[in-house]
Design a protein around this motif. Structure first.
Motif: not given
Length: 261
Positions: A194, A17, A54
């Protein structure tokens, strides 16, 4: 791993992330953020343990475009400096676009200018229903040059032309029609959507996923070093126009430019 303008973490599944972390500046792209994003893209590309990435953001906006201080510096810089700074942004976008992993954007709030460029290099874009988008450069007498190869690759020329020229802000539904957005959900469902996108990518063999992405890119619009260089030169040319001087000056002076009545 610690950065000043972004946050970075990898979970046990190998899902990284990368979070834009300048919420008080609406995650505007500063020189420091561009450098850190380029660095982390390089690390991710060579880390075999990372399966998917992400890209998200803290605060009210995904990314408001160029940092205002950076804009001030470009206003008074010479041509060589402007080309150098635009090249830094171009290399960041190139690194993210070539990342041999699935790249999923979690988008909320505003995504303007360079923020649209970031979205355009992602493979899947999950967007909150209230998000707004804009290629607003022509309001300042400038053009969306450095991000343009990736925007055109994403949307096609026909859909990009009116958005490039008008500098109009548009909503999530129009962004989806244009090709920027994959899925629109209510804010409360954003994280779940997501996660669903990430889970879908994790069933693919990592090497095959990377090769499939490279295959798709090879069959699309070629974004060569020559193309990137040309867009940067075009931006440098525009910075030297009377319109750019008037547009940027009026922005910082909080007045309408001469072409707006």
């Amino acid at each position: 791993m610690t950065f000043a303008t972004i946050r970075f973490a990898v979970d046990q599944r190998g899902v990284a992330r990368v979070t834009l972390a300048r919420p008080n500046k609406h995650n505007a792209l500063s020189a420091a953020m561009i450098a850190e994003m380029t660095d982390v893209a390089g690390r991710l590309a060579t880390d075999a343990s990372v399966r998917a990435v992400i890209l998200d953001a803290e605060g009210k906006s995904f990314c408001a475009g160029a940092d205002l201080e950076w804009m001030r510096e470009q206003f008074s810089a010479d041509r060589a400096t402007r080309i150098s700074e635009a090249t830094r942004l171009a290399m960041m976008l190139k690194a993210l676009n070539g990342l041999p992993k699935p790249l999923i954007a979690r988008v909320h709030g505003n995504a303007f200018g360079g923020g649209v460029g970031l979205i355009s290099v992602c493979d899947t874009v999950i967007c909150a229903s209230g998000a707004q988008f804009g290629l607003t450069e022509t309001r300042l007498g400038l053009i969306p040059a450095t991000i343009s190869p990736y925007v055109i690759a994403r949307t096609g020329e026909a859909k990009a032309r009116p958005l490039f020229m008008s500098a109009r802000v548009f909503g999530a539904e129009e962004a989806k029609v244009a090709g920027f957005v994959t899925t629109i959900v209510d804010d409360s469902m954003l994280d779940g959507a997501v996660e669903a996108a990430v889970t879908a990518y994790l069933v693919a063999a990592p090497g095959a996923a990377g090769r499939a992405k490279r295959l798709a890119r090879s069959l699309g619009l070629p974004i060569t070093d020559a193309v990137i260089s040309d867009t940067i030169e075009q931006l440098a040319d525009v910075w030297e126009t009377d319109e750019a001087r008037e547009g940027v000056s009026s922005f910082f002076e909080r007045r309408n430019p001469s072409w707006r009545r």
